[in-house]
Scaffold this motif. Structure first.
Motif, PDB file in Angstrom:
ATOM      1  N   VAL B 285     -26.456 -25.915 -15.395  1.00  0.00           N
ATOM      2  CA  VAL B 285     -26.093 -27.130 -14.659  1.00  0.00           C
ATOM      3  C   VAL B 285     -24.673 -27.601 -14.971  1.00  0.00           C
ATOM      4  O   VAL B 285     -23.940 -27.987 -14.061  1.00  0.00           O
ATOM      5  N   LEU B 286     -24.263 -27.537 -16.243  1.00  0.00           N
ATOM      6  CA  LEU B 286     -22.960 -28.117 -16.593  1.00  0.00           C
ATOM      7  C   LEU B 286     -21.783 -27.392 -15.922  1.00  0.00           C
ATOM      8  O   LEU B 286     -20.956 -28.041 -15.275  1.00  0.00           O
ATOM      9  N   PRO B 287     -21.706 -26.048 -16.018  1.00  0.00           N
ATOM     10  CA  PRO B 287     -20.602 -25.385 -15.297  1.00  0.00           C
ATOM     11  C   PRO B 287     -20.683 -25.637 -13.796  1.00  0.00           C
ATOM     12  O   PRO B 287     -19.665 -25.799 -13.128  1.00  0.00           O
ATOM     13  N   MET B 288     -21.920 -25.708 -13.288  1.00  0.00           N
ATOM     14  CA  MET B 288     -22.089 -25.944 -11.864  1.00  0.00           C
ATOM     15  C   MET B 288     -21.518 -27.305 -11.473  1.00  0.00           C
ATOM     16  O   MET B 288     -20.930 -27.466 -10.400  1.00  0.00           O
ATOM     17  N   ALA B 289     -21.675 -28.288 -12.375  1.00  0.00           N
ATOM     18  CA  ALA B 289     -21.145 -29.620 -12.080  1.00  0.00           C
ATOM     19  C   ALA B 289     -19.627 -29.569 -11.939  1.00  0.00           C
ATOM     20  O   ALA B 289     -19.060 -30.175 -11.033  1.00  0.00           O
ATOM     21  N   PHE B 290     -18.976 -28.797 -12.822  1.00  0.00           N
ATOM     22  CA  PHE B 290     -17.526 -28.667 -12.729  1.00  0.00           C
ATOM     23  C   PHE B 290     -17.132 -27.973 -11.429  1.00  0.00           C
ATOM     24  O   PHE B 290     -16.209 -28.390 -10.749  1.00  0.00           O
ATOM     25  N   LEU B 291     -17.863 -26.899 -11.106  1.00  0.00           N
ATOM     26  CA  LEU B 291     -17.499 -26.094  -9.942  1.00  0.00           C
ATOM     27  C   LEU B 291     -17.949 -26.721  -8.625  1.00  0.00           C
ATOM     28  O   LEU B 291     -17.634 -26.208  -7.563  1.00  0.00           O
ATOM     29  N   SER B 292     -18.716 -27.798  -8.708  1.00  0.00           N
ATOM     30  CA  SER B 292     -19.206 -28.416  -7.481  1.00  0.00           C
ATOM     31  C   SER B 292     -18.496 -29.727  -7.193  1.00  0.00           C
ATOM     32  O   SER B 292     -18.901 -30.473  -6.310  1.00  0.00           O
ATOM     33  N   GLY B 293     -17.475 -30.021  -7.966  1.00  0.00           N
ATOM     34  CA  GLY B 293     -16.688 -31.215  -7.684  1.00  0.00           C
ATOM     35  C   GLY B 293     -17.297 -32.517  -8.180  1.00  0.00           C
ATOM     36  O   GLY B 293     -16.947 -33.582  -7.694  1.00  0.00           O
ATOM     37  N   SER B 294     -18.220 -32.433  -9.158  1.00  0.00           N
ATOM     38  CA  SER B 294     -18.783 -33.669  -9.681  1.00  0.00           C
ATOM     39  C   SER B 294     -17.757 -34.437 -10.502  1.00  0.00           C
ATOM     40  O   SER B 294     -17.759 -35.655 -10.544  1.00  0.00           O
ATOM     41  N   PHE B 295     -16.867 -33.700 -11.187  1.00  0.00           N
ATOM     42  CA  PHE B 295     -15.928 -34.349 -12.093  1.00  0.00           C
ATOM     43  C   PHE B 295     -14.510 -34.450 -11.511  1.00  0.00           C
ATOM     44  O   PHE B 295     -13.749 -35.294 -11.916  1.00  0.00           O
ATOM     45  N   PHE B 296     -14.176 -33.532 -10.621  1.00  0.00           N
ATOM     46  CA  PHE B 296     -12.866 -33.626  -9.969  1.00  0.00           C
ATOM     47  C   PHE B 296     -12.959 -32.918  -8.625  1.00  0.00           C
ATOM     48  O   PHE B 296     -13.740 -31.978  -8.461  1.00  0.00           O
ATOM     49  N   PRO B 297     -12.147 -33.380  -7.667  1.00  0.00           N
ATOM     50  CA  PRO B 297     -12.207 -32.773  -6.334  1.00  0.00           C
ATOM     51  C   PRO B 297     -11.754 -31.318  -6.391  1.00  0.00           C
ATOM     52  O   PRO B 297     -10.911 -30.963  -7.222  1.00  0.00           O
ATOM     53  N   LEU B 298     -12.331 -30.505  -5.511  1.00  0.00           N
ATOM     54  CA  LEU B 298     -12.020 -29.078  -5.543  1.00  0.00           C
ATOM     55  C   LEU B 298     -10.866 -28.702  -4.623  1.00  0.00           C
ATOM     56  O   LEU B 298     -10.474 -27.535  -4.555  1.00  0.00           O
ATOM     57  N   GLU B 299     -10.298 -29.695  -3.917  1.00  0.00           N
ATOM     58  CA  GLU B 299      -9.267 -29.376  -2.921  1.00  0.00           C
ATOM     59  C   GLU B 299      -8.115 -28.591  -3.551  1.00  0.00           C
ATOM     60  O   GLU B 299      -7.536 -27.712  -2.926  1.00  0.00           O
ATOM     61  N   GLY B 300      -7.802 -28.915  -4.810  1.00  0.00           N
ATOM     62  CA  GLY B 300      -6.671 -28.245  -5.441  1.00  0.00           C
ATOM     63  C   GLY B 300      -7.034 -26.930  -6.097  1.00  0.00           C
ATOM     64  O   GLY B 300      -6.173 -26.221  -6.605  1.00  0.00           O
TER      65      GLY B 300
END
Lengths: 278, 361
Positions: B285-300
């Motif tokens: 779950v934790l890496p998924m949260a990073f890769l799913s934009g929970s902590f920062f937008p993925l646009e960049g």
């Protein structure tokens, strides 16, 4: 005598290991049966097949005239089980625990409270199960197994891991639970426990049922001599203890003597040719 | 054998209550389900809420007629950019700029406006230079007495990017729900297997459906409480505003909960201890949260990462919730994410069921 449990040729193999090997066993209604054997003898596997938790490799088991496997919904309310581990819901109090189990069987909470009283846990009713001592947890576990007043009860090593005092305390409770005509099957690796509680004892080793009879008959069948130990350490071995004791009485040497007939340990030794190690 | 006056809970309610009590009394579980994600919300909401550059601190040294004699309307817009203080000591003013206590010191030498500023904050330095240049240009124009040939009219366009709190509330909520659902399922299946409670329940006259239903309903209820808390805190303290079809986040969150319970189930099936199960769930779950934009937008983020994120259920949960909760998309925007999550949940549950063993040894 009607059979409460009927086991025919019951076998469970795991690869090459024959955990239970062709066991035949008939338990009458209202009987208290102890299944005795060292760790790994196959007691728990046998019990779990009779309870309907495991599919037998061969043979059959029926309880109250109904096949144990596959899981039979009509049978479940009529049997009570205490598994080897303390199967509790985490972080519930003793009362909440037994109330939950009561609800699973459609039993009123007041009856659950009666059971708490009967196993002597009223004072601990509001303690969480994690805070109970080993003996208290076993009492609660037994109460949870009996809360729906089942006709047949299976207790898997209820006194394992208890200190001797707690074990003796539990015996008082256990010896009363078949008073109302309930059938009880208990596994244990303690010889004295089987002897003290059970009407009949089944001795198991390496998955096989060696003998099944009353403790007295088993010991009698040994035809082992009686050992009389005197205070000065002298040990007399005799097949006519009455004669020997009368002789000692004449000599005024009876003070502090110990008279030992055979024990179930001797039975085990006789059957397997090796010492009993629980 | 019944005493009619006493209450009797149905097996479903009795189990649900037992599971809920076990959860509420587990301080660690409650902390990680509610408090921990909320800490992130407060942190992000507070840290990034004011992304615009603050006012420029200006020290006006001596008489600066250019600034002092501004007409009223120009003075107002000047005041919006600059915080003006007056001083008579140029050296002290420059020292303040050097220490960072002020952003710019201004003096007027005849017809020339002299600005002393640092480049420490490039954004502020740029604003300062630009604003002062505009001031001088404007004054020059005004002095000629000619009306300006060209004029600038500024109109703001609705931005695609969202306010911090608008973005983080759905994302962090998605992570919080994913975490508590996966941990809950993983810990339950392992814990109940270890204590043989699973076996014990198998021997009680209750169906598997009842047991699973009770467990699921507790986790779903917890997820909805998490949602209420997140929306409440976001709206009360950080100015979160929900858009039209936000209520679609409820069914979306329910399907999301099921999906992450299936992941927890898988974690429970492939591990042998309760700690192992929770760690495995965390690992997923934790890496998924990073890769799913929970902590920062993925646009960049690089394109391959954005493509990869499309197979992650949390990405779809987050996107769906962003769409209906804050982006003002119609309720139908949640349907595709729900379908994805449902299919994912079904597949993972089937795998977990195949891998599940009653005994740990």
């Amino acid at each position: 005598m009607t059979a409460a449990i009927e086991v025919i040729g019951l076998t469970k193999t795991y690869g090459d290991l024959r955990a239970v090997d062709g066991v035949d066993l008939t338990v009458g209604e209202g009987e208290f049966v102890g299944i005795l054997g060292p760790n790994g003898a196959g007691k728990t596997t046998l019990l779990e097949m009779v309870e309907g938790l495991r599919e037998p490799t061969a043979g059959s088991a029926s309880v109250l005239g109904l096949p144990a496997w596959p899981r039979n919904a009509a049978l479940l309310p009529r049997i009570g089980v205490q598994l080897q581990a303390s199967s509790f819901f985490e972080r519930l109090t003793a009362r909440e625990q037994i109330h939950t189990f009561a609800s699973l069987y459609g039993v009123a909470a007041s009856r659950a409270d009666e059971w708490l009283e009967r196993v002597g846990l009223v004072e601990k009713a509001d303690s969480r199960v994690e805070q109970l001592s080993g003996g208290q947890a076993q009492r609660l576990s037994i109460a949870c197994a009996l809360v729906h007043d089942p006709e047949v009860v299976f207790l898997d090593e209820p006194t394992a891991a208890l200190d001797p005092q707690a074990r003796r305390n539990l015996w008082d409770l256990l010896s009363g639970i078949n008073d109302s005509g309930r059938t009880v099957v208990l596994t244990t690796h303690y010889m004295d426990e089987a002897e003290a509680l059970a009407d009949r004892v089944a001795i198991m080793d390496h998955g096989k049922l060696l003998v099944f009879d009353t403790p007295a008959a088993l010991i009698h069948g040994l035809d082992a001599p009686t050992r009389i130990t005197l205070t000065d350490g002298e040990v007399l071995t005799t097949r006519e203890p009455a004669v020997e004791i009368a002789r000692l009485a004449e000599q005024s040497r009876l003070d502090g003597v110990r008279v030992q007939t055979g024990t179930l340990e001797d039975v085990f030794l006789d059957l397997t040719g090796r010492e009993y190690r629980a | 054998m019944s005493t009619p006056r006493t209450s009797r809970a149905t097996p479903f309610w009795a189990l649900s209550r037992a599971i809920l009590r076990g959860f509420v009394r587990d301080r660690t579980a409650v902390f990680f389900a509610v408090v921990f994600p909320l800490m992130f919300l407060v942190l992000f909401g507070g840290l990034f809420s004011d992304q615009s550059v603050g006012k420029v601190d200006m020290i006006v040294v001596g008489d600066v007629s250019l600034i002092d004699d501004l007409p009223a309307d120009a003075d107002a817009s000047f005041g919006a950019t600059f915080d003006v203080t007056h001083s008579d000591d140029l050296d002290d003013a420059i020292a303040q700029v050097r220490k960072g206590d002020a952003d710019v010191a201004v003096e007027q030498q005849g017809q020339t406006l002299v600005a002393h500023y640092t480049q420490t904050d490039p954004a502020k330095a740029g604003i300062t230079a630009g604003a002062l240049q505009a001031l001088v240009d404007g004054t020059n124009l005004a002095v000629t007495g000619q009306p300006p040939t060209y004029s600038l009219d500024v109109e703001s366009v609705e931005d695609e990017s969202l306010d911090t709190i608008q973005y983080y509330t759905p994302g962090l909520l998605g992570w919080a729900v994913a975490m508590s659902a996966a941990f809950g399922a993983a810990a339950t299946i392992q814990g109940w297997r270890q204590t043989k409670l699973l076996r014990r329940l198998q021997l009680a006259p209750v169906s598997t459906r009842t047991v699973v239903g009770a467990r699921v309903s507790v986790t779903v209820s917890v997820a909805l409480v998490q949602m209420a808390i997140f929306i409440g805190v976001g709206a009360l303290f950080f100015g979160l505003t929900l858009t039209g079809a936000w209520w679609m986040a409820i069914p979306l969150l329910v399907v999301g909960t099921l999906c992450f319970m299936s992941i927890g189930l898988l974690a429970g099936a492939i591990t042998k201890t309760q700690e192992g199960a929770v760690n495995a769930a965390n690992f997923m779950v934790l890496p998924m949260a990073f890769l799913s934009g929970s902590f920062f937008p993925l646009e960049g983020a690089p394109q391959w990462l954005q493509t990869f994120s499309q197979v992650l259920p949390l990405k779809h949960l987050n996107d769906g919730m962003l769409d209906v909760m804050v982006r003002g998309e119609p309720w139908t925007a949640a349907l595709l994410p729900m379908l994805f999550l449902a299919v994912f949940a079904t597949v993972v549950t089937l795998i977990a069921a195949r891998l599940f063993r009653w005994e740990t040894t």
